[in-house]
Design a protein around this motif. Sequence first.
Motif, PDB file in Angstrom:
ATOM      1  N   PRO A  77       0.710  -1.611  -0.158  1.00  0.00           N
ATOM      2  CA  PRO A  77       0.073  -0.028   0.235  1.00  0.00           C
ATOM      3  C   PRO A  77       0.713   0.681   0.332  1.00  0.00           C
ATOM      4  N   ILE A  78       0.428   2.082  -0.795  1.00  0.00           N
ATOM      5  CA  ILE A  78       1.378   3.355  -0.764  1.00  0.00           C
ATOM      6  C   ILE A  78       0.176   4.874  -0.955  1.00  0.00           C
ATOM      7  N   SER A  79       0.010   5.704   0.085  1.00  0.00           N
ATOM      8  CA  SER A  79      -0.451   6.711   0.342  1.00  0.00           C
ATOM      9  C   SER A  79      -0.067   7.440  -1.234  1.00  0.00           C
ATOM     10  N   THR A  93       5.134   8.554  -3.727  1.00  0.00           N
ATOM     11  CA  THR A  93       6.619   8.249  -2.677  1.00  0.00           C
ATOM     12  C   THR A  93       6.138   7.109  -1.974  1.00  0.00           C
ATOM     13  N   ILE A  94       7.799   6.893  -3.005  1.00  0.00           N
ATOM     14  CA  ILE A  94       7.960   5.498  -2.033  1.00  0.00           C
ATOM     15  C   ILE A  94       8.989   5.381  -2.009  1.00  0.00           C
ATOM     16  N   ARG A  95       9.371   5.105  -0.477  1.00  0.00           N
ATOM     17  CA  ARG A  95      10.561   5.157   0.535  1.00  0.00           C
ATOM     18  C   ARG A  95      11.484   3.663  -0.095  1.00  0.00           C
ATOM     19  N   SER A  97      12.162   0.580   1.166  1.00  0.00           N
ATOM     20  CA  SER A  97      12.418  -0.144   2.391  1.00  0.00           C
ATOM     21  C   SER A  97      11.533  -1.571   2.901  1.00  0.00           C
ATOM     22  N   GLY A  98      11.903  -2.505   1.158  1.00  0.00           N
ATOM     23  CA  GLY A  98      12.016  -3.846   1.254  1.00  0.00           C
ATOM     24  C   GLY A  98      11.844  -4.291  -0.104  1.00  0.00           C
ATOM     25  N   ARG A  99      11.407  -5.748  -0.446  1.00  0.00           N
ATOM     26  CA  ARG A  99      12.096  -6.007  -1.569  1.00  0.00           C
ATOM     27  C   ARG A  99      10.852  -5.548  -3.142  1.00  0.00           C
ATOM     28  N   LEU A 100       9.656  -5.018  -2.573  1.00  0.00           N
ATOM     29  CA  LEU A 100       9.632  -4.654  -3.457  1.00  0.00           C
ATOM     30  C   LEU A 100       9.642  -3.013  -3.561  1.00  0.00           C
ATOM     31  N   THR A 101       9.458  -2.298  -2.932  1.00  0.00           N
ATOM     32  CA  THR A 101      10.125  -0.437  -2.794  1.00  0.00           C
ATOM     33  C   THR A 101      11.807  -1.100  -3.363  1.00  0.00           C
ATOM     34  N   ILE A 140       9.059  10.895   5.592  1.00  0.00           N
ATOM     35  CA  ILE A 140       8.196  10.693   4.058  1.00  0.00           C
ATOM     36  C   ILE A 140       6.978  10.966   4.671  1.00  0.00           C
ATOM     37  N   GLU A 254      -0.235   3.087   8.780  1.00  0.00           N
ATOM     38  CA  GLU A 254       0.668   1.980   8.780  1.00  0.00           C
ATOM     39  C   GLU A 254       0.780   0.719   9.409  1.00  0.00           C
ATOM     40  N   ARG A 255      -0.182  -0.222   8.493  1.00  0.00           N
ATOM     41  CA  ARG A 255       0.278  -2.097   8.763  1.00  0.00           C
ATOM     42  C   ARG A 255       0.367  -2.091   7.824  1.00  0.00           C
ATOM     43  N   HIS A 256       0.744  -3.663   8.027  1.00  0.00           N
ATOM     44  CA  HIS A 256       1.011  -4.562   6.699  1.00  0.00           C
ATOM     45  C   HIS A 256      -0.491  -5.134   6.653  1.00  0.00           C
ATOM     46  N   MET A 257      -0.067  -4.934   4.772  1.00  0.00           N
ATOM     47  CA  MET A 257      -1.479  -5.036   4.068  1.00  0.00           C
ATOM     48  C   MET A 257      -2.036  -6.245   3.021  1.00  0.00           C
TER      49      MET A 257
HETATM   50  C1  LIG Z   1      -2.340   3.230   3.841  1.00  0.00           C
HETATM   51  C2  LIG Z   1      -0.534   3.204   4.188  1.00  0.00           C
HETATM   52  C3  LIG Z   1      -0.144   3.663   3.449  1.00  0.00           C
HETATM   53  C4  LIG Z   1       1.607   3.351   3.282  1.00  0.00           C
HETATM   54  N1  LIG Z   1       1.739   4.700   2.274  1.00  0.00           N
HETATM   55  C5  LIG Z   1       3.741   4.442   1.732  1.00  0.00           C
HETATM   56  C6  LIG Z   1       3.889   5.746   1.181  1.00  0.00           C
HETATM   57  O1  LIG Z   1       3.513   6.819   0.770  1.00  0.00           O
HETATM   58  N2  LIG Z   1       5.564   5.314   0.896  1.00  0.00           N
HETATM   59  C7  LIG Z   1       5.983   3.958   1.645  1.00  0.00           C
HETATM   60  O2  LIG Z   1       7.304   4.177   1.324  1.00  0.00           O
HETATM   61  N3  LIG Z   1       5.451   3.756   2.035  1.00  0.00           N
HETATM   62  C8  LIG Z   1       4.567   3.730   2.254  1.00  0.00           C
HETATM   63  N4  LIG Z   1       3.293   2.979   3.144  1.00  0.00           N
HETATM   64  C9  LIG Z   1       4.727   1.523   3.462  1.00  0.00           C
HETATM   65  C10 LIG Z   1       4.926   0.883   2.764  1.00  0.00           C
HETATM   66  O3  LIG Z   1       4.072  -0.568   2.665  1.00  0.00           O
HETATM   67  C11 LIG Z   1       5.745  -0.476   3.199  1.00  0.00           C
HETATM   68  O4  LIG Z   1       6.575   0.351   3.685  1.00  0.00           O
HETATM   69  C12 LIG Z   1       5.861  -1.777   2.098  1.00  0.00           C
HETATM   70  O5  LIG Z   1       5.659  -2.890   2.736  1.00  0.00           O
HETATM   71  C13 LIG Z   1       6.699  -2.111   1.942  1.00  0.00           C
HETATM   72  O6  LIG Z   1       6.745  -3.257   0.543  1.00  0.00           O
HETATM   73  P1  LIG Z   1       8.532  -4.419   0.622  1.00  0.00           P
HETATM   74  O7  LIG Z   1       7.742  -5.049  -0.033  1.00  0.00           O
HETATM   75  O8  LIG Z   1       9.026  -3.168  -0.476  1.00  0.00           O
HETATM   76  O9  LIG Z   1       8.735  -3.979   1.883  1.00  0.00           O
HETATM   77  P2  LIG Z   1       8.663  -5.419   2.702  1.00  0.00           P
HETATM   78  O10 LIG Z   1       9.773  -6.231   1.590  1.00  0.00           O
HETATM   79  O11 LIG Z   1       7.076  -6.290   2.603  1.00  0.00           O
HETATM   80  O12 LIG Z   1       9.704  -4.716   4.332  1.00  0.00           O
HETATM   81  C14 LIG Z   1       9.215  -3.904   4.428  1.00  0.00           C
HETATM   82  C15 LIG Z   1       9.523  -3.703   5.871  1.00  0.00           C
HETATM   83  O13 LIG Z   1       8.080  -4.649   6.731  1.00  0.00           O
HETATM   84  C16 LIG Z   1       8.861  -6.249   7.513  1.00  0.00           C
HETATM   85  N5  LIG Z   1       8.078  -7.078   7.093  1.00  0.00           N
HETATM   86  C17 LIG Z   1       7.794  -7.762   5.547  1.00  0.00           C
HETATM   87  N6  LIG Z   1       6.033  -8.452   6.483  1.00  0.00           N
HETATM   88  C18 LIG Z   1       6.582  -8.523   7.485  1.00  0.00           C
HETATM   89  C19 LIG Z   1       5.454  -8.796   7.991  1.00  0.00           C
HETATM   90  N7  LIG Z   1       3.881  -9.631   8.057  1.00  0.00           N
HETATM   91  N8  LIG Z   1       5.085  -8.539   9.375  1.00  0.00           N
HETATM   92  C20 LIG Z   1       6.201  -7.742  10.149  1.00  0.00           C
HETATM   93  N9  LIG Z   1       7.382  -6.939   9.341  1.00  0.00           N
HETATM   94  C21 LIG Z   1       6.964  -7.532   8.088  1.00  0.00           C
HETATM   95  C22 LIG Z   1      10.245  -6.231   6.526  1.00  0.00           C
HETATM   96  O14 LIG Z   1      11.455  -7.209   7.846  1.00  0.00           O
HETATM   97  C23 LIG Z   1      10.631  -4.923   6.209  1.00  0.00           C
HETATM   98  O15 LIG Z   1      11.658  -4.160   7.478  1.00  0.00           O
HETATM   99  C24 LIG Z   1       2.552   2.637   3.734  1.00  0.00           C
HETATM  100  C25 LIG Z   1       1.748   1.648   4.671  1.00  0.00           C
HETATM  101  C26 LIG Z   1       0.071   1.727   4.564  1.00  0.00           C
HETATM  102  C27 LIG Z   1      -0.745   0.332   5.369  1.00  0.00           C
END
Ligand SMILES: Cc1cc2nc3c(=O)[nH]c(=O)nc-3n(C[C@H](O)[C@H](O)[C@H](O)COP(=O)(O)OP(=O)(O)OC[C@H]3O[C@@H](n4cnc5c(N)ncnc54)[C@H](O)[C@@H]3O)c2cc1C
Length: 292
Positions: A77-79, A93-95, A97-101, A140, A254-257
Amino acid sequence: MEYDTYPSCSLDARRQAQAGRDNIYLPDQAIIRNIIRENSLVNTYELTLVDELANHRFSFQPGQFMMISMPHLGEAPISFSSSPDGEDGFSLTIRNSGRLTAAVQQLRAGDIIGVRGPYGRPFPADRLEGKNLLFVAGGIGLAPLRPLIEYWLSRPDEAGNLTMFYGSRTPEEFCFNRDFSRWEQNGLNLRLTVDQTAEEWDGSVGLVTSLLDGYTIDDETMALVCGPGIMIRFVFKQLQAMGMKAENIITTLERHMKCGVGICGHCHMEEKLVCIDGPVFTAAELPDPDNP
Ligand SMILES: Cc1cc2nc3c(=O)[nH]c(=O)nc-3n(C[C@H](O)[C@H](O)[C@H](O)COP(=O)(O)OP(=O)(O)OC[C@H]3O[C@@H](n4cnc5c(N)ncnc54)[C@H](O)[C@@H]3O)c2cc1C
Ligand code: FES
């Protein structure tokens, strides 16, 4: 990079999609028109839906989010971070912070990304109209507030005073600094602070909460707060100590979705689901405001 649909998407889902998009999980394709580097970890992506009709019909409200995706890398999810009045698509706007981003950071203008949405409960425009708005952002966390700032700055007759306190670890890490002087010219009272002193910085040094000292709260003020959980927690505490009611303090969480649409239960916060009951909540609606 281009792809037709997810390789993992079943034939049934593809048929459904061709017949009329019954599969809510099937992403649309968005083309990256432009990429703006905010800092070493954060980029803003200006996007347009490839389907012209869908693009023409597309709209969102400040506070809502999109589920973005790339093949084999899942979704996140990204706002929205652009004005809801924009006619040529939207920005995210994306930071990194993990695999997808991290993979998104490798994309270039002209590449395609999967998107579905808009989802989530937006900021309540009716409650904000005519009020003095105090935006408090960290890092951010300014991204989800930016559509709201643009929205109210372009409606000066419907808004009260607009103030923003924005904190960052270092001066280089501020996002959207290209907007600051335009926002100030249009009436935003902007104060910046950094956590650490830096050579070419002659502004405030200290946490964003330090900027709240001396700010006067009245019943006509609403606060919009977004940033790291710990920042939200301390800003909530300070605003309430200054006399602000919990129902007048609004944040986005923010919550994992997984699904983003209220089906999987992954984003639950006690009996609430952040993806459909939020992500925008008042402090009064949070089960534990000390741990947002
Ligand atoms: C409503 C909403 C809006 C958002 N808006 C933005 C935005 O505008 N910009 C932005 O950059 N980000 C935003 N985020 C956060 C963004 O969705 C997360 O950073 C995203 O999950 C990263 O995905 P990834 O696959 O790159 O990272 P992942 O590989 O999923 O990892 C991201 C981090 O989360 C940890 N993680 C992964 N899965 C779990 C789990 N099940 N339980 C606990 N920890 C876990 C990982 O270890 C890592 O530290 C938002 C989140 C929400 C809920
Ligand atoms: S992400 Fe599935 S219910 Fe919220």
